[in-house]
Motif scaffolding. Sequence first.
Motif, mmCIF file in Angstrom:
data_model
loop_
_atom_site.group_PDB
_atom_site.id
_atom_site.type_symbol
_atom_site.label_atom_id
_atom_site.label_comp_id
_atom_site.label_asym_id
_atom_site.label_seq_id
_atom_site.Cartn_x
_atom_site.Cartn_y
_atom_site.Cartn_z
ATOM 1 N N ALA A 156 -10.492 59.281 27.026
ATOM 2 C CA ALA A 156 -11.525 60.307 26.898
ATOM 3 C C ALA A 156 -11.686 60.760 25.450
ATOM 4 N N GLU A 157 -10.570 60.949 24.756
ATOM 5 C CA GLU A 157 -10.627 61.361 23.343
ATOM 6 C C GLU A 157 -11.301 60.303 22.481
ATOM 7 N N LEU A 158 -10.937 59.037 22.692
ATOM 8 C CA LEU A 158 -11.548 57.963 21.905
ATOM 9 C C LEU A 158 -13.034 57.835 22.207
ATOM 10 N N ALA A 159 -13.408 57.949 23.475
ATOM 11 C CA ALA A 159 -14.825 57.877 23.846
ATOM 12 C C ALA A 159 -15.599 59.027 23.206
ATOM 13 N N ALA A 160 -15.020 60.227 23.233
ATOM 14 C CA ALA A 160 -15.688 61.389 22.641
ATOM 15 C C ALA A 160 -15.804 61.256 21.128
ATOM 16 N N LEU A 161 -14.746 60.811 20.476
ATOM 17 C CA LEU A 161 -14.766 60.640 19.024
ATOM 18 C C LEU A 161 -15.804 59.592 18.622
ATOM 19 N N SER A 162 -15.830 58.485 19.329
ATOM 20 C CA SER A 162 -16.814 57.443 19.048
ATOM 21 C C SER A 162 -18.226 57.957 19.349
ATOM 22 N N GLY A 163 -18.376 58.661 20.467
ATOM 23 C CA GLY A 163 -19.682 59.210 20.848
ATOM 24 C C GLY A 163 -20.220 60.227 19.861
ATOM 25 N N ALA A 164 -19.312 60.878 19.145
ATOM 26 C CA ALA A 164 -19.716 61.871 18.141
ATOM 27 C C ALA A 164 -19.982 61.234 16.778
ATOM 28 N N GLY A 165 -19.934 59.911 16.732
ATOM 29 C CA GLY A 165 -20.218 59.224 15.477
ATOM 30 C C GLY A 165 -19.001 58.646 14.791
ATOM 31 N N GLY A 166 -17.814 58.990 15.286
ATOM 32 C CA GLY A 166 -16.592 58.415 14.732
ATOM 33 C C GLY A 166 -15.767 59.414 13.961
ATOM 34 N N GLY A 167 -14.642 58.920 13.477
ATOM 35 C CA GLY A 167 -13.723 59.751 12.716
ATOM 36 C C GLY A 167 -12.358 59.094 12.656
ATOM 37 N N ARG A 168 -11.396 59.832 12.140
ATOM 38 C CA ARG A 168 -10.036 59.305 11.993
ATOM 39 C C ARG A 168 -9.201 59.595 13.227
#
Length: 83
Positions: free
Chosen positions: A34-46
């Motif tokens: 869920a965290e990875l999907a959300a981070l990717s869905g928000a455009g990415g990050g570290r």
Amino acid sequence: MQEPGDLAALVELRSPRAAPREAIERVHPKAYVAELAALSGAGGGRIDADTSVNAASFEAASLAAGAGLDAIEALAAGEHEAA
């Protein structure tokens, strides 16, 4: 011995399908997915000091996992001897 270029005749290219979320969650904790999907869905990050994702990372990972599942299913069905 195969001549260069002959390998193409031995490879079947298939379009991958995205692995179902449930399949991914069988090998990774639900919260992590869920965290990875959300981070990717928000455009990415570290994720950590040397790992980052972008907007396409979760989809790419889901397609890679789906390709692995497709290979396993093809082997189990006897469609191929190796994947």
